[in-house]
Write an enzyme that holds these catalytic residues in place. Structure first.
Site, PDB file in Angstrom:
ATOM      1  N   HIS A 165       2.730  16.275 -14.437  1.00 45.10           N
ATOM      2  CA  HIS A 165       3.247  17.313 -13.565  1.00 45.10           C
ATOM      3  C   HIS A 165       2.347  18.544 -13.551  1.00 45.10           C
ATOM      4  O   HIS A 165       2.242  19.237 -12.556  1.00 45.10           O
ATOM      5  CB  HIS A 165       4.664  17.699 -14.003  1.00 45.10           C
ATOM      6  CG  HIS A 165       5.690  16.799 -13.408  1.00 45.10           C
ATOM      7  ND1 HIS A 165       6.848  16.461 -14.045  1.00 45.10           N
ATOM      8  CD2 HIS A 165       5.720  16.166 -12.223  1.00 45.10           C
ATOM      9  CE1 HIS A 165       7.552  15.655 -13.279  1.00 45.10           C
ATOM     10  NE2 HIS A 165       6.884  15.460 -12.165  1.00 45.10           N
ATOM     11  N   GLU A 206      -1.340  -7.699  -4.232  1.00 43.71           N
ATOM     12  CA  GLU A 206      -1.990  -7.006  -5.347  1.00 43.71           C
ATOM     13  C   GLU A 206      -2.305  -7.950  -6.503  1.00 43.71           C
ATOM     14  O   GLU A 206      -2.657  -7.506  -7.594  1.00 43.71           O
ATOM     15  CB  GLU A 206      -1.149  -5.809  -5.808  1.00 43.71           C
ATOM     16  CG  GLU A 206       0.310  -6.078  -6.022  1.00 43.71           C
ATOM     17  CD  GLU A 206       1.117  -4.801  -6.291  1.00 43.71           C
ATOM     18  OE1 GLU A 206       0.542  -3.730  -6.485  1.00 43.71           O
ATOM     19  OE2 GLU A 206       2.354  -4.912  -6.321  1.00 43.71           O
ATOM     20  N   ASP A 218      -3.834  -2.530  -8.367  1.00 42.42           N
ATOM     21  CA  ASP A 218      -3.554  -3.721  -9.169  1.00 42.42           C
ATOM     22  C   ASP A 218      -4.484  -4.875  -8.830  1.00 42.42           C
ATOM     23  O   ASP A 218      -4.917  -5.600  -9.710  1.00 42.42           O
ATOM     24  CB  ASP A 218      -2.093  -4.149  -8.980  1.00 42.42           C
ATOM     25  CG  ASP A 218      -1.172  -3.314  -9.841  1.00 42.42           C
ATOM     26  OD1 ASP A 218      -1.461  -3.184 -11.043  1.00 42.42           O
ATOM     27  OD2 ASP A 218      -0.189  -2.768  -9.325  1.00 42.42           O
ATOM     28  N   CYS A 232      -3.020   0.438   0.540  1.00 43.68           N
ATOM     29  CA  CYS A 232      -2.298   1.624   0.074  1.00 43.68           C
ATOM     30  C   CYS A 232      -2.642   2.004  -1.361  1.00 43.68           C
ATOM     31  O   CYS A 232      -2.035   2.902  -1.930  1.00 43.68           O
ATOM     32  CB  CYS A 232      -0.790   1.434   0.230  1.00 43.68           C
ATOM     33  SG  CYS A 232      -0.178   0.078  -0.781  1.00 43.68           S
TER      34      CYS A 232
HETATM   35  C1  PEP Z   1      -1.496  -0.631  -6.034  1.00 42.61           C
HETATM   36  O1  PEP Z   1      -1.382  -1.433  -6.958  1.00 42.61           O
HETATM   37  O2  PEP Z   1      -2.555  -0.424  -5.417  1.00 42.61           O
HETATM   38  C2  PEP Z   1      -0.337   0.179  -5.622  1.00 42.61           C
HETATM   39  C3  PEP Z   1      -0.363   0.919  -4.543  1.00 42.61           C
HETATM   40  O3  PEP Z   1       0.743   0.149  -6.426  1.00 42.61           O
HETATM   41  P1  PEP Z   1       0.876   0.970  -7.796  1.00 42.61           P
HETATM   42  O4  PEP Z   1      -0.317   1.879  -7.911  1.00 42.61           O
HETATM   43  O5  PEP Z   1       2.146   1.696  -7.685  1.00 42.61           O
HETATM   44  O6  PEP Z   1       0.865  -0.106  -8.806  1.00 42.61           O
HETATM   45 MG    MG Z   2       0.567  -1.930  -7.684  1.00 46.54          MG
END
Ligand code: PEP
Ligand code: MG
Length: 626
Positions: A231, A476, A500, A547
């Site tokens: 934070h 992922e 991931d 993403c």
């Molecule tokens: C990812 O794995 O790229 C993802 C967006 O999910 P997280 O970072 O929440 O694992």
């Molecule tokens: Mg992920």
């Protein structure tokens, strides 16, 4: 070439004073003449450059520790409970005024939300009842009872491998310290006498203290511990305070003989006693970054398309409804990833269906009409262990019962609650449901069946939802990428989670700095998998987005565009730089770069293709990242 994941976009900048008043650059350098320049490396927590004298914050005089508590039995239990309740009441008012201070002084409303998390702790009835029970049963003073209860939670959370949970334990500790101070009548660290125009150095800064820093006079800060997701780092980004955290041996590397320090929050460098040449270099970098950030803000309403007219959907990743403000400010209107697990962290009880629904509706209401919102079901497990969702000990949690695996096999009710809330929200806005951590077709079949069951229930209860709600999956895992053609048949969209996908492809834990050299987002193997996914999506005419964090890294953007990715979903403050890169590209350049990158032997070789391209089309951005 240096890679950086930390290039901010569009934040409103104010001209920072480089030196404190009365200190001319010449005199600083004169003092600096015989001192040796030293460079320390840390985590780039908040982008920007700060140059100035150092102010080291002394350790807090009191902390969450038994040392400050006198163990004593009490005769009048009711009186003790009243004492405890008034300390909680006082703490609550202090947090509320801190929240007010932050809303008035910080850049975005969401910072004040950090204190909502603190309020949740003092408002947690179960937790507080536990303390009252201990006072009653053990007939001990409330400070000790409170300490014992909180310490159990803090210790459990601090022992988790996940940095994020550890940081949340820090929040609880922060509140617990405040309550103890109020019970014991002691005072916290006083930041009000921090001199202006200084770079603040501390072993650690907790969110409440950070919030008290005067952003209009502080230049930036450096801490020995901390991570990008803490934070404190979030606050720093919002307060536009350049910050580098997690600098090993920071305090012991500092001596009294330091005149100037430079904080490079873009790459995570701290330069102590810079030479004149270094100083000049960073003064230029500071000016450039400020100019660029203003430019990004001005560009935020421009279309996100390549020079040759290929439109790319630029969306934002959010953790809660307060983030929406920044989504709009930095030029996006759609949410490409709403990570719901953060709605479960920072609290002792699980959120109810109504709470989740209300939060989703808040997002819908804050976004423009017709905006789409991709809401992801709970991704707990791996490095995101949540205390109150019991996950058994696993030797390899990243390869364990994570996300949908846990939800389908052991905690179906969590999934059902989430899906009900999402479906109900779909009656009010363009909600899309996203499932994380898919590896097999059977999982998708089971997940879709669960959605259908919930729809039947909702219908029975005459509760509105959107019948054709889109169902997507995160790609992922290499398994999901390799069977993307099969998976595409079952779902409406793909969202590639590079964070991931990279760790599973490279067999390199994303949080382990010892294998960080292998965590290569542009490794040809990763690019080839993304290529397969994009092809499968095109063959089945479904949208495909990226993403993960890589989606906002200017070096990787040309690769994704070249591979035919339709949307990029990024942290709101990174929207500006992503837009700038997209608008500078031509599709054939991007395709050419990624084709060569996929044929490369190494990631370094692959990255050179985008580096060379970016150097030509977005030199301003490249300059800040090195
Ligand atoms: C990812 O794995 O790229 C993802 C967006 O999910 P997280 O970072 O929440 O694992
Ligand atoms: Mg992920």
């Amino acid at each position: 070439m240096k890679k950086s994941k930390d290039l901010t976009s569009g934040s409103k900048t104010r001209k920072k004073k480089v030196f404190s008043s009365g200190d001319s650059r010449a005199s600083k350098l004169e003092n600096n003449n015989f001192k040796k320049e030293k460079v320390l490396k840390g985590v780039a927590a908040s982008p920007g450059v700060a140059i100035g004298p150092l102010f080291t914050l002394k350790k807090q005089s009191t902390s969450f520790s038994l040392d400050h508590i006198v163990e004593r039995k009490v005769d009048n239990v009711n009186e003790e409970i009243n004492r405890f309740q008034s300390a909680i009441h006082e703490t609550r008012s202090q947090i509320l005024s801190l929240k007010k201070h932050v809303s008035e002084n910080a850049n975005k409303e969401s910072d004040a939300q950090i204190f909502d998390a603190h309020l949740l702790i003092v408002d947690d009835k179960i937790l507080m009842a536990e303390v009252v029970d201990v006072i009653k049963q053990d007939q001990i003073a409330s400070d000790l009872a409170f300490y014992n209860v909180m310490n159990r939670y803090i210790t459990a959370m601090s022992a988790m491998p996940d940095e994020y949970i550890k940081e949340r334990a820090a929040d609880i500790k922060d509140v617990a310290e405040r309550v103890l101070h109020n019970l014991c009548g002691t005072s916290r660290v006083d930041l009000s006498n921090v001199p202006s125009d200084c770079v603040i150095v501390a072993h650690d800064l907790n969110p409440s203290d950070t919030a008290l820093l005067d952003a209009s006079t502080a230049l930036g800060f450096i801490t020995e511990v901390g991570s990008r997701t803490a934070h404190t780092a979030i606050l720093a980004r919002s307060m536009r305070l350049p910050a580098v955290v997690g600098v090993p041996n920071l305090i012991s590397s500092l001596d009294d003989d330091i005149s100037i320090v430079i904080v490079d929050g873009f790459v995570g460098d701290v330069i102590i006693n810079p030479t004149e040449m270094t100083l000049e270099k960073y003064e230029k970098k500071l000016e450039k970054s400020q100019r660029l950030m203003l430019d990004f803000l001005e560009e935020n309403s421009l279309r996100t398309e390549t020079i040759d007219g290929y439109s790319i959907k630029l969306e934002a990743n959010i953790d809660n409804s307060n983030d929406v403000q920044n989504v709009l400010k930095y030029g996006a209107s759609d949410v490409g990833l709403f990570r719901t697990e953060y709605l479960y962290i920072n609290r002792v009880t699980l959120p109810s269906e109504d709470e989740l629904y209300n939060e989703f509706v808040r997002v819908i209401k804050k976004l423009p009409e017709n905006a789409s919102i991709v809401i992801r079901t709970l991704d707990v497990g791996g490095d995101k262990l949540i205390d109150n969702i019991s996950t058994n000990f696993e030797h390899n949690p990243f390869l364990g019962l994570r996300a949908i695996r846990l939800c389908l096999r052991e905690r179906k009710e969590l999934l059902q609650t989430q899906l009900r809330a999402m479906l109900r929200a779909s009656a009010l806005g363009k909600v899309r449901i996203l499932f994380p951590m898919v590896t097999a077709v059977e999982e998708v079949v089971q997940l879709k069946r669960t959605v259908e069951e919930i729809k039947i229930d909702l219908k029975k209860s005459r509760i509105d939802f959107y019948e054709d709600v889109r169902i997507g999956i995160m790609i992922e895992t290499p398994a999901a990428a390799l069977i993307a053609e099969n998976l595409a048949y079952y779902v409406d969209f793909f969202c590639i989670g590079t964070n991931d996908l990279v760790q599973y492809t490279m067999a390199a834990d994303r949080g382990n700095e010892r294998v960080a050299y292998l965590y290569q987002e542009a490794h040809p193997a990763v690019l080839k998998l993304i290529h397969m996914v994009a092809k499968a999506a095109h063959n089945h005419a479904i949208p495909v987005a990226v993403c993960g964090e890589a989606a906002s890294n200017p070096y990787y953007i040309p690769f994704f565009i070249g591979l035919g990715i339709y949307a990029l979903s990024v942290t709101p403050t990174m929207l500006g730089s992503a837009k700038r890169v997209i608008r500078a590209l031509r599709m054939n350049q991007a395709q050419d770069a990624v084709w060569h990158a996929m044929q490369s032997n190494t990631e370094e070789e692959a990255l050179n293709y985008s580096f060379e391209l970016l150097r030509k089309i977005a030199p301003d951005i490249v300059e800040l990242m090195r």
